[in-house]
Design a protein around this motif. Structure first.
Motif, PDB file in Angstrom:
ATOM      1  N   ARG A 114      13.949  65.400  85.229  1.00 19.04           N
ATOM      2  CA  ARG A 114      15.248  66.007  84.950  1.00 19.04           C
ATOM      3  C   ARG A 114      16.160  65.996  86.171  1.00 19.04           C
ATOM      4  O   ARG A 114      17.307  65.583  86.101  1.00 19.04           O
ATOM      5  N   GLU A 115      15.663  66.459  87.289  1.00 24.00           N
ATOM      6  CA  GLU A 115      16.515  66.560  88.475  1.00 24.00           C
ATOM      7  C   GLU A 115      16.973  65.183  88.955  1.00 24.00           C
ATOM      8  O   GLU A 115      18.124  65.001  89.367  1.00 24.00           O
ATOM      9  N   ALA A 116      16.092  64.195  88.898  1.00 26.46           N
ATOM     10  CA  ALA A 116      16.444  62.857  89.356  1.00 26.46           C
ATOM     11  C   ALA A 116      17.509  62.212  88.474  1.00 26.46           C
ATOM     12  O   ALA A 116      18.173  61.252  88.886  1.00 26.46           O
ATOM     13  N   ASN A 117      17.671  62.752  87.283  1.00 24.68           N
ATOM     14  CA  ASN A 117      18.648  62.185  86.347  1.00 24.68           C
ATOM     15  C   ASN A 117      19.809  63.140  86.066  1.00 24.68           C
ATOM     16  O   ASN A 117      20.447  63.051  85.028  1.00 24.68           O
ATOM     17  N   ARG A 118      20.059  64.033  87.018  1.00 21.54           N
ATOM     18  CA  ARG A 118      21.217  64.921  86.884  1.00 21.54           C
ATOM     19  C   ARG A 118      22.494  64.075  86.854  1.00 21.54           C
ATOM     20  O   ARG A 118      22.692  63.207  87.702  1.00 21.54           O
ATOM     21  N   GLY A 119      23.368  64.349  85.884  1.00 26.90           N
ATOM     22  CA  GLY A 119      24.540  63.507  85.693  1.00 26.90           C
ATOM     23  C   GLY A 119      25.761  63.935  86.475  1.00 26.90           C
ATOM     24  O   GLY A 119      25.754  64.933  87.200  1.00 26.90           O
ATOM     25  N   THR A 120      26.818  63.151  86.330  1.00 32.08           N
ATOM     26  CA  THR A 120      28.120  63.415  86.944  1.00 32.08           C
ATOM     27  C   THR A 120      29.150  63.514  85.834  1.00 32.08           C
ATOM     28  O   THR A 120      29.140  62.726  84.889  1.00 32.08           O
ATOM     29  N   GLU A 121      30.036  64.501  85.922  1.00 31.37           N
ATOM     30  CA  GLU A 121      31.052  64.668  84.884  1.00 31.37           C
ATOM     31  C   GLU A 121      32.290  63.820  85.199  1.00 31.37           C
ATOM     32  O   GLU A 121      32.690  63.671  86.347  1.00 31.37           O
ATOM     33  N   LEU A 122      32.890  63.320  84.133  1.00 28.22           N
ATOM     34  CA  LEU A 122      34.100  62.498  84.278  1.00 28.22           C
ATOM     35  C   LEU A 122      35.330  63.357  84.544  1.00 28.22           C
ATOM     36  O   LEU A 122      36.264  62.918  85.233  1.00 28.22           O
ATOM     37  N   ASP A 123      35.352  64.567  84.012  1.00 25.17           N
ATOM     38  CA  ASP A 123      36.511  65.443  84.188  1.00 25.17           C
ATOM     39  C   ASP A 123      36.845  65.617  85.662  1.00 25.17           C
ATOM     40  O   ASP A 123      35.962  65.810  86.512  1.00 25.17           O
ATOM     41  N   GLY A 124      38.131  65.536  85.976  1.00 25.10           N
ATOM     42  CA  GLY A 124      38.590  65.734  87.327  1.00 25.10           C
ATOM     43  C   GLY A 124      38.652  64.460  88.155  1.00 25.10           C
ATOM     44  O   GLY A 124      39.143  64.476  89.289  1.00 25.10           O
ATOM     45  N   LYS A 125      38.157  63.367  87.612  1.00 21.80           N
ATOM     46  CA  LYS A 125      38.138  62.104  88.354  1.00 21.80           C
ATOM     47  C   LYS A 125      39.460  61.353  88.159  1.00 21.80           C
ATOM     48  O   LYS A 125      40.250  61.649  87.260  1.00 21.80           O
ATOM     49  N   THR A 126      39.672  60.370  89.018  1.00 23.85           N
ATOM     50  CA  THR A 126      40.816  59.470  88.888  1.00 23.85           C
ATOM     51  C   THR A 126      40.302  58.089  88.500  1.00 23.85           C
ATOM     52  O   THR A 126      39.446  57.521  89.189  1.00 23.85           O
ATOM     53  N   VAL A 127      40.799  57.598  87.387  1.00 23.26           N
ATOM     54  CA  VAL A 127      40.410  56.280  86.895  1.00 23.26           C
ATOM     55  C   VAL A 127      41.538  55.299  87.197  1.00 23.26           C
ATOM     56  O   VAL A 127      42.689  55.528  86.806  1.00 23.26           O
ATOM     57  N   GLY A 128      41.207  54.242  87.919  1.00 22.91           N
ATOM     58  CA  GLY A 128      42.187  53.208  88.219  1.00 22.91           C
ATOM     59  C   GLY A 128      41.944  51.979  87.355  1.00 22.91           C
ATOM     60  O   GLY A 128      40.816  51.489  87.275  1.00 22.91           O
ATOM     61  N   ILE A 129      42.985  51.490  86.718  1.00 24.06           N
ATOM     62  CA  ILE A 129      42.896  50.325  85.839  1.00 24.06           C
ATOM     63  C   ILE A 129      43.720  49.197  86.447  1.00 24.06           C
ATOM     64  O   ILE A 129      44.913  49.375  86.716  1.00 24.06           O
ATOM     65  N   ILE A 130      43.102  48.068  86.691  1.00 23.03           N
ATOM     66  CA  ILE A 130      43.838  46.893  87.161  1.00 23.03           C
ATOM     67  C   ILE A 130      43.980  45.924  85.991  1.00 23.03           C
ATOM     68  O   ILE A 130      42.989  45.463  85.433  1.00 23.03           O
ATOM     69  N   GLY A 131      45.222  45.647  85.622  1.00 25.10           N
ATOM     70  CA  GLY A 131      45.521  44.845  84.436  1.00 25.10           C
ATOM     71  C   GLY A 131      45.840  45.771  83.287  1.00 25.10           C
ATOM     72  O   GLY A 131      44.939  46.290  82.629  1.00 25.10           O
ATOM     73  N   TYR A 132      47.145  46.019  83.058  1.00 21.87           N
ATOM     74  CA  TYR A 132      47.498  47.003  82.034  1.00 21.87           C
ATOM     75  C   TYR A 132      48.193  46.331  80.849  1.00 21.87           C
ATOM     76  O   TYR A 132      49.354  46.577  80.537  1.00 21.87           O
ATOM     77  N   GLY A 133      47.433  45.418  80.228  1.00 19.56           N
ATOM     78  CA  GLY A 133      47.891  44.792  78.993  1.00 19.56           C
ATOM     79  C   GLY A 133      47.167  45.418  77.813  1.00 19.56           C
ATOM     80  O   GLY A 133      46.900  46.622  77.781  1.00 19.56           O
ATOM     81  N   ASN A 134      46.818  44.597  76.833  1.00 13.41           N
ATOM     82  CA  ASN A 134      46.170  45.105  75.631  1.00 13.41           C
ATOM     83  C   ASN A 134      44.881  45.858  75.941  1.00 13.41           C
ATOM     84  O   ASN A 134      44.652  46.958  75.441  1.00 13.41           O
ATOM     85  N   MET A 135      44.012  45.267  76.774  1.00 12.77           N
ATOM     86  CA  MET A 135      42.712  45.870  77.039  1.00 12.77           C
ATOM     87  C   MET A 135      42.831  47.115  77.912  1.00 12.77           C
ATOM     88  O   MET A 135      42.207  48.142  77.645  1.00 12.77           O
ATOM     89  N   GLY A 136      43.630  47.008  78.975  1.00 16.80           N
ATOM     90  CA  GLY A 136      43.803  48.154  79.850  1.00 16.80           C
ATOM     91  C   GLY A 136      44.393  49.344  79.126  1.00 16.80           C
ATOM     92  O   GLY A 136      43.951  50.491  79.309  1.00 16.80           O
ATOM     93  N   LYS A 137      45.368  49.098  78.275  1.00 16.99           N
ATOM     94  CA  LYS A 137      45.987  50.175  77.515  1.00 16.99           C
ATOM     95  C   LYS A 137      44.995  50.802  76.534  1.00 16.99           C
ATOM     96  O   LYS A 137      44.999  52.018  76.315  1.00 16.99           O
ATOM     97  N   ALA A 138      44.141  49.962  75.936  1.00 11.65           N
ATOM     98  CA  ALA A 138      43.155  50.486  74.993  1.00 11.65           C
ATOM     99  C   ALA A 138      42.165  51.409  75.698  1.00 11.65           C
ATOM    100  O   ALA A 138      41.800  52.464  75.170  1.00 11.65           O
ATOM    101  N   PHE A 139      41.722  51.024  76.905  1.00 13.50           N
ATOM    102  CA  PHE A 139      40.793  51.860  77.654  1.00 13.50           C
ATOM    103  C   PHE A 139      41.461  53.173  78.058  1.00 13.50           C
ATOM    104  O   PHE A 139      40.876  54.251  77.938  1.00 13.50           O
ATOM    105  N   ALA A 140      42.713  53.100  78.523  1.00 11.41           N
ATOM    106  CA  ALA A 140      43.431  54.312  78.906  1.00 11.41           C
ATOM    107  C   ALA A 140      43.571  55.265  77.726  1.00 11.41           C
ATOM    108  O   ALA A 140      43.452  56.493  77.877  1.00 11.41           O
TER     109      ALA A 140
END
Length: 451
Positions: free
Chosen positions: A129-155
């Motif tokens: 359990r301890e070795a697999n403690r996770g990380t939360e996405l909340d509060g992070k900054t996500v950078g997207i390079i290429g903001y066309g169809n795919m980048g917009k869909a991920f955002a």
């Protein structure tokens, strides 16, 4: 028009094109050279990535009007040379953008929560359990390079998370409510998660290398669902070992063949790839981000729709609406000069079955709601002054909803109005000149069926 299908796709593509009247031939096994020997017989081809469409192929395709690639990118096509031959290029990034967005998000959550490692360990009887403690996405900054169809869909998929989303693109003003467009320097300063959604071009080839990675202020996670050759694998491995990159989700690899159908040519796995395969913080998939049951159908439908648009087939959503509610509502007719109107009307009636009368020929048809519609074809004698002051040998008749309102508005806009409104039992008529001196007849019918 004859279309050659070089890859198998969703059957709706073949079926709908056939229904539109295209002749569809299939060849999924011939070599590139064998296809080149017969490609001059076709006006269109539909392909995924079976082989490159290079200058040799394009020179052989003397009658080619379009190339439709059932996928997001066009890197397997010599775009510049094809365009120099006036060949229309069609791709379908709209068809699998949702699938790519979901796949990228899935990879990210798997990495953040150590699910790959946890699953593997538990299946071996290990309860860590301890070795697999996770990380939360909340509060992070996500950078997207290429903001066309795919980048917009991920955002868009990230909207449910408390994250800041930044995007960088060579095009200006592509940011939206889901991502703030910033400079590459700002993105590298703030990013916790970097997701690539770029095509493979000269500018992006080997873009993510040691120098690029070193410019990020913080250690970051890397996602690549774009093209494998945009990332230098050996530099990625070193960054993973040093901790500069915390983990990677890779749907594409530098070593893929151009067809994407297999990994690479050769018997020995590259050393960097062998190392990636052993890392618990690396998640790999075989170029399947856009490869869902739904996207297979969507990709095919997008291609059909774009071919329909190219050749003028109806699409109610894309119709241009009249600029004014009382303006043009349809084509009333086409009038032209001829030496003997009666003779030509009789000829058209005898040889083409056009049921002509004293005015010409009224072609009746129904719209999709079943409303009666018509188009008028009318020949006039060469010495007619009905077209004056235009010197052109033809005049167009346009149906309008409110002639007086339209003419008043056109006068205010500086349009030349010819003569005065005339009224007959079948409607009101007015005339204007376009910027090239063409006379246009505006007709407000009394019979509302004509509108």
């Amino acid at each position: 028009m004859k279309i050659l299908h070089l890859d198998k796709n969703h059957p709706l593509l073949f079926e709908q094109l056939s229904q539109l009247g295209f002749q569809n031939d299939e060849d999924y096994t011939s070599s590139k050279e064998e296809v080149e020997a017969k490609i001059n017989n076709y006006e269109g081809i539909v392909i995924r990535s079976r082989f490159d469409i290079d200058k040799t192929f394009l020179d052989a395709a003397k009658n080619l009007k379009f190339i439709a690639r059932v996928g997001a990118g066009l890197e397997s096509i010599d775009v510049e040379y094809a365009e120099s031959k006036n060949i229309t290029l069609i791709a379908a990034p709209e068809g699998n953008r949702n699938a790519v967005g979901e796949h990228a998000l899935g990879m990210l959550l798997l990495l953040f929560n150590n699910l790959k490692q946890a699953d593997s360990e538990l299946k071996q009887g290990l309860w860590n359990r301890e070795a697999n403690r996770g990380t939360e996405l909340d509060g992070k900054t996500v950078g997207i390079i290429g903001y066309g169809n795919m980048g917009k869909a991920f955002a868009k998929k990230l909207r449910g998370f408390e994250v800041e989303v930044l995007c960088y693109d060579i095009k200006e003003n592509v940011g939206d409510q889901n991502a703030k467009q910033v400079t590459l320097e700002e993105l590298q300063e703030k990013t916790d998660v970097l997701s690539l959604h770029i095509p493979w071009t000269e500018a992006t080839d080997k873009m993510v290398n040691a120098s690029f990675i070193s410019k990020f202020k913080k250690p970051f996670w890397l996602l690549n669902t774009a093209r494998g050759k945009c990332v230098v694998t050996t530099d990625l491995v070193q960054a993973l070992k040093s901790g500069k990159i915390l983990g990677a989700g890779l749907d594409v690899l530098e070593y893929e063949k151009g067809s994407f159908e297999s990994l690479f040519t050769g018997n020995d796995l590259p050393e960097a790839l062998q190392e990636l395969m052993k890392m618990d913080n690396v998640l790999l998939s075989p170029h399947i981000a856009g490869w869902t049951v739904e996207s297979k159908e969507k990709l095919a439908q997008v291609i059909v729709d774009k071919i329909k648009q190219l050749y003028g087939f109806g699409d109610d959503e894309k119709k241009i609406l009249p600029p004014k509610e009382y303006g043009v509502s349809g084509l009333g007719g086409f009038f032209f000069k001829t030496k003997d109107p009666d003779h030509i009307k009789a000829w058209y009636k005898e040889h083409l079955g056009m049921n002509t009368d004293q005015y010409g020929w009224t072609f009746w048809w129904k719209d999709k709601e079943g409303n009666d519609c018509s188009t008028q074809w009318s020949p006039f004698k060469e010495d007619t002054n009905y077209f004056a002051p235009s010197e052109k040998p033809y005049m167009m008749n346009l149906r309008v909803k409110d002639l007086h309102k339209l003419l008043n508005q056109l006068k205010e806009e500086g349009v030349t109005v010819v003569g005065e409104v005339e009224e007959f039992s079948y409607g009101k008529f007015g005339w204007i000149l376009d910027p090239e001196g063409n006379k246009l007849e505006l007709w407000e019918p009394n019979d509302r069926a004509f509108l």
